[in-house]
Design an enzyme around this catalytic site. Structure first.
Site, PDB file in Angstrom:
ATOM      1  N   ASP A  78       0.802  -1.232   0.000  1.00 47.70           N
ATOM      2  CA  ASP A  78       0.000   0.000   0.000  1.00 47.70           C
ATOM      3  C   ASP A  78       0.825   1.267   0.000  1.00 47.70           C
ATOM      4  O   ASP A  78       0.449   2.270  -0.594  1.00 47.70           O
ATOM      5  CB  ASP A  78      -0.960   0.011   1.201  1.00 47.70           C
ATOM      6  N   TYR A 230      -6.150   1.041   8.382  1.00 52.06           N
ATOM      7  CA  TYR A 230      -7.204   1.319   7.401  1.00 52.06           C
ATOM      8  C   TYR A 230      -8.568   0.943   7.971  1.00 52.06           C
ATOM      9  O   TYR A 230      -9.311   0.163   7.383  1.00 52.06           O
ATOM     10  CB  TYR A 230      -6.920   0.588   6.080  1.00 52.06           C
ATOM     11  N   GLU A 467       5.815   9.671   3.489  1.00 55.14           N
ATOM     12  CA  GLU A 467       5.478   8.343   2.961  1.00 55.14           C
ATOM     13  C   GLU A 467       4.605   8.438   1.721  1.00 55.14           C
ATOM     14  O   GLU A 467       3.579   9.123   1.720  1.00 55.14           O
ATOM     15  CB  GLU A 467       4.751   7.521   4.033  1.00 55.14           C
TER      16      GLU A 467
END
Length: 489
Positions: A78, A230, A467
């Site tokens: 991800d 998430y 990130e």
């Protein structure tokens, strides 16, 4: 988030200004588009093809799925870690597919690269949806264990736990998002690979039926395996709306239209992200109102315009902050994910408006297609270097970009340069905490972005800003194609 103010801010960035170059005229949108798609090759899990262009990456996760006796290889990591979270991965896939559908004609040769990026995800999502009857696999890798390591994906020796939802442990949100991704992708491949397209659509229908029949949030079923990473903070009704909208687009089946009406997902919103899909569904459905003149979809058009009125800075109903440099500022953690997702909706709605010479009002403010296009361009240009720091937030684009991104593979030496395994703890001291630039350039990666003072310290440990993530990039592909087709160098 620690705020940097006054003298300390000036000192921190003083050294940067000697190396800066102003971007002249319009950014090179075509170059940025190509790089935004190339980034996905750096996030690949599984066995890499001979056509792999980001060559410092190698095969990884080749035994994914084994604990459950299934093949779950492939898909994408991800962000800067080595976990496959299907909820954001499916959203990434839906947005890449929408980009190809909406802007494919402006992509030129990049359309094929967009299809390749989509297929890398859908091949994996199909496995997750069909490997075991009554189960939808929704992730591989224990995030709590993975995040305690700083190691290359190629070296992974952490637990590759497999997670799934089922009738007894439902996940309407992740299932409906997976259905949306497969349905949207089925339209992308309809002409170029009809057999694959049919498989995607058939699977999308089945997964959506599962989402509707067994209601529940996947966060409740899976707990610490997905939270706080998430969590489905917005609930699952927005995903059901989004999934039904995409299946309606893919099938024209009135039953999905009836589902849309029955959901009652009418909350106002000023957000669009991997978690909250309301605004995206409304803009998508407004296409039927504006381009097909179907009055049944006028309520979605009204809601889409209500969303725009909450975003536009000069609207009397605006609830969106902007930095002094003009960047939309939603939340401190990875703010650019919201900027790229909302910008996609701005360019897309302006496109629908232009096609029908449509305008609307936010109170006394007249909104034209150009109003939305101007704001979208400002956001894209800011990301590409037209900002107070003259810093491109896309790695490898422009003269000056982040060099110390929070990304394991990029920050650690490649297998070619360091064949020995680094292990779980081997990467922290010499690499994560180092002030040296990353040895491998993750071309096209867009990082979390600046703070609300337009500042960016380029610190690898500062994951909120440093990130990159698949869903940041997926949403900017459409706007980059839009502007690449509008402005030439």
């Amino acid at each position: 988030m620690a705020m940097i103010r006054g003298a300390s801010f000036c000192l921190l960035f003083f050294s940067f200004f000697f190396a800066l170059e102003s971007v002249q005229g319009n950014p090179n949108y075509k170059d940025a588009l190509a790089k935004s798609l190339l980034f996905f090759q750096g996030q690949r899990s599984g066995r890499l093809p001979k056509t792999q262009q980001i060559t410092w990456r190698s095969n990884s996760g080749l035994s994914d799925g084994q604990p459950a006796h299934v093949d779950l290889t492939g898909g994408y990591y991800d962000a800067g870690d080595n976990v496959k979270f299907n909820f954001p991965m499916a959203f990434t896939t839906t947005m890449l597919s929408w980009s190809a559908l909406e802007y494919g004609k402006r992509m030129g040769p990049e359309l094929q690269n967009a299809r390749t990026s989509i297929r890398w995800a859908t091949d994996y999502l199909l496995k997750c949806a069909t490997a075991t009857p009554g189960r939808l696999y929704v992730g591989v890798g224990d995030p709590n264990v993975d995040h305690k390591c700083w190691e290359r994906p190629e070296d992974m020796d952490t637990s590759r736990t497999v997670y799934w939802v089922s009738p007894s442990n439902p996940g309407s949100d992740v299932a409906a998002e997976t259905a949306a991704a497969l349905a949207a992708a089925s339209m992308v491949f309809r002409k170029v690979d009809p057999k694959y397209s049919r498989l995607l659509l058939k699977t999308a229908k089945n997964v959506f039926q599962f989402a509707m029949q067994y209601r529940g949030a996947y966060s409740d079923s899976l707990g610490s395996a997905v939270c706080p990473f998430y969590c489905s903070y917005s609930g699952y009704k927005d995903e059901l709306l989004w999934g039904a909208a995409w299946l309606l687009m893919a099938t024209n089946d009135v039953s999905y239209s009836n589902i849309l009406k029955s959901l009652g997902a009418d909350d106002g919103t000023d957000m669009f992200s991997w978690d909250n899909k309301l605004a995206g569904a409304r803009v998508l459905l407004s296409r039927k109102s504006l381009l097909r003149n179907d009055k049944n979809f006028d309520p979605f058009k009204q809601q889409a315009e209500d969303f725009m009125c909450r975003i536009l800075p000069n609207s009397p109903f605006s609830s969106t902050q902007y930095t002094q440099g003009g960047l939309m500022y939603k939340l401190p953690g990875s703010n650019l994910q919201y900027v790229t997702s909302i910008t996609f909706l701005l360019t897309t709605y302006s496109k629908y408006m232009s096609a029908t010479k449509h305008t609307f009002n936010c109170g006394s403010l007249l909104v034209t297609p150009s109003s939305l296009k101007y704001l979208a361009k400002k956001q894209v240009d800011y990301i590409l270097g037209e900002n107070p720091l003259k810093l491109s937030y896309m790695v490898g684009y422009g003269a000056y970009f982040p060099k110390r991104i929070h990304h394991r593979g990029s920050s650690l030496p490649s297998l070619a340069s360091h064949p020995q395994s680094l292990g779980c703890d081997g990467g922290f001291q010499p690499y994560l905490y180092s002030s040296n630039p990353n040895p491998n350039i993750l071309t096209g990666a867009i990082v979390g972005g600046p703070n609300q003072n337009d500042g960016y310290p380029d610190d690898r440990t500062d994951y909120s800003h440093a990130e990159p993530a698949t869903y940041i990039n997926a949403a900017i592909v459409g706007p980059l194609a839009f502007f690449a087709g509008s402005y030439t160098r």
